[in-house]
Design a protein around this motif. Sequence first.
Motif, PDB file in Angstrom:
ATOM      1  N   LEU A 125     -59.178  -6.326 -96.466  1.00  0.00           N
ATOM      2  CA  LEU A 125     -58.354  -7.368 -95.969  1.00  0.00           C
ATOM      3  C   LEU A 125     -58.366  -7.343 -94.461  1.00  0.00           C
ATOM      4  O   LEU A 125     -58.495  -6.268 -94.053  1.00  0.00           O
ATOM      5  CB  LEU A 125     -56.714  -7.391 -96.226  1.00  0.00           C
ATOM      6  N   THR A 126     -58.770  -8.179 -93.876  1.00  0.00           N
ATOM      7  CA  THR A 126     -58.840  -8.487 -92.533  1.00  0.00           C
ATOM      8  C   THR A 126     -58.040  -9.156 -91.567  1.00  0.00           C
ATOM      9  O   THR A 126     -57.620  -8.796 -90.389  1.00  0.00           O
ATOM     10  CB  THR A 126     -60.590  -9.201 -92.103  1.00  0.00           C
ATOM     11  N   LEU A 127     -57.110 -10.309 -92.346  1.00  0.00           N
ATOM     12  CA  LEU A 127     -56.246 -11.090 -91.454  1.00  0.00           C
ATOM     13  C   LEU A 127     -55.271 -11.466 -92.456  1.00  0.00           C
ATOM     14  O   LEU A 127     -55.448 -12.047 -93.305  1.00  0.00           O
ATOM     15  CB  LEU A 127     -57.045 -11.946 -90.798  1.00  0.00           C
ATOM     16  N   GLY A 129     -46.403  -9.275 -94.031  1.00  0.00           N
ATOM     17  CA  GLY A 129     -46.619  -7.655 -93.355  1.00  0.00           C
ATOM     18  C   GLY A 129     -48.024  -7.371 -94.238  1.00  0.00           C
ATOM     19  O   GLY A 129     -48.745  -8.035 -94.611  1.00  0.00           O
ATOM     20  N   ASN A 130     -48.589  -6.341 -93.700  1.00  0.00           N
ATOM     21  CA  ASN A 130     -49.941  -5.874 -94.171  1.00  0.00           C
ATOM     22  C   ASN A 130     -49.812  -4.163 -94.033  1.00  0.00           C
ATOM     23  O   ASN A 130     -49.113  -3.827 -93.425  1.00  0.00           O
ATOM     24  CB  ASN A 130     -51.156  -6.461 -93.293  1.00  0.00           C
ATOM     25  N   THR A 178     -51.740 -14.529 -83.266  1.00  0.00           N
ATOM     26  CA  THR A 178     -52.333 -14.895 -84.785  1.00  0.00           C
ATOM     27  C   THR A 178     -52.901 -13.511 -85.342  1.00  0.00           C
ATOM     28  O   THR A 178     -52.971 -13.208 -86.195  1.00  0.00           O
ATOM     29  CB  THR A 178     -53.228 -15.949 -84.639  1.00  0.00           C
ATOM     30  N   PHE A 179     -53.657 -13.046 -84.295  1.00  0.00           N
ATOM     31  CA  PHE A 179     -54.788 -11.865 -84.682  1.00  0.00           C
ATOM     32  C   PHE A 179     -53.953 -10.307 -84.169  1.00  0.00           C
ATOM     33  O   PHE A 179     -54.456  -9.429 -84.861  1.00  0.00           O
ATOM     34  CB  PHE A 179     -55.971 -11.893 -84.116  1.00  0.00           C
ATOM     35  N   ALA A 231     -57.635  -4.326 -87.451  1.00  0.00           N
ATOM     36  CA  ALA A 231     -57.301  -3.910 -85.997  1.00  0.00           C
ATOM     37  C   ALA A 231     -56.543  -2.417 -86.284  1.00  0.00           C
ATOM     38  O   ALA A 231     -56.821  -1.489 -85.669  1.00  0.00           O
ATOM     39  CB  ALA A 231     -56.568  -4.753 -85.112  1.00  0.00           C
ATOM     40  N   GLY A 232     -55.435  -2.547 -87.335  1.00  0.00           N
ATOM     41  CA  GLY A 232     -54.808  -1.566 -87.786  1.00  0.00           C
ATOM     42  C   GLY A 232     -55.703  -0.367 -88.275  1.00  0.00           C
ATOM     43  O   GLY A 232     -55.440   0.802 -87.951  1.00  0.00           O
TER      44      GLY A 232
END
Length: 423
Positions: A85-87, A93-94, A299-300, A306-307
């Motif tokens: 998953l990228t975005l 949540g992610n 948004t990003f 990134a996390g």
Amino acid sequence: MTLTTPHQPAGVPGAATARHEALLAEHSAHNYAPLPVVLAEGRGARVTDVEGRSYIDCLAGYSALNFGHAHPVLLAAAHAQLDRLTLTGRAFGNDRLGPFCAALAGLVGKDMVLPMNTGAEAVESGLKVSRKWGYEVRGVPRDRARIVVAAEAFHGRTITIVGFSTDPQARDGFGPFPDGFDVVPYGDTSALRAAIGPDTVAVLLEPVQGEAGVVVPPPGYLADVRAACTEAGVLFVADEVQSGLGRTGHVLATRGLGGVDADVYLLGKALGGGILPVSAVVADEAVLGVLKPGQHGSTFGGNPFAGAVGSAVIGLLEEGALLRRAVTLGHLLSTELNVLVGRGVITFRHIGLWAGVDIDPELGTGREVCERMCARGVLVKDTHGSTIRLSPPLVISEDDLVVAVRVLGEVLADMRRDLAGRR
């Protein structure tokens, strides 16, 4: 020690380089004047151009590549996350955001993290948070908040930021600018104290001024800034986008150099491991808690890709080996540069694996030095006329670091001979 890959003379690019430069000249905005090299691959502190020539990278993406090109731990984290998953956007949540925020808050020793993308975004976010805190906590009347900043600083290139810049090249032609900033000389505590008034909400500083030429603060300055902010009841906001996360041999230069804690830390560059833009505002809940849903976002910012990478970066820093290496290699860098003082180098400033080197302007410009070093296989960047910056990846070998500085010495020797010939 010599470079193992032959290089073409300066100003004679190969066909592949010429093609790339022609495309840039025709289709890219001319907001940069890059050196005559087009890079294609990188590993550690070495990069290769489209002609197959090898270079020692002594810029490291302005410290975004503190861990070097293609660090295996960071690449593994990136590859694994790309398949998952990228975005998502912050509407949901992610599973990478919470662990990343917890890890970064723990590393810095604060309660909360506001994830963003670029360093400039982190600075803008820090300014917004400071103003909102000033109105809601300090009690400054609405729309009267002021922030004290330092001359010669570099915090990014947004309209707000260049509005309080003292660099004409960054500022001229972009007005009108937002109000609310008071500029004082860097290192002058008396001027800083005099600038703090009833409407001041924060003091924003780089603990080390990178773009200005790696200007290290005078002894006791950061402690004095901390005391002035505490006495006045305003926030100390430390822009550690370049100086943080290992460059100085510390996680945070503010603590490593001054032994003090800022209220707000602005981080970026190395936080993305040189793989993607990742930045953050890190502070306690008493500060970041002023933000409510809908009042700020991205948004990003906080995306799962990134996390994942950011968490891997934090893991490398927690190990401590690279921080210790920055200190050790910094001593070596200083020793090698000392040899060049009086031989084309007027003086240099150094902290950790980071140096600003002032070249004798009689010999030529910093740009000319960089071009000549590029032709010999070492990549550095000039700033402010005759100053060049050295900020290689923390993973650079001792041999490559010594070679890089000795190439600088060879270039300066050539320039001294050229000057003598002109006379």
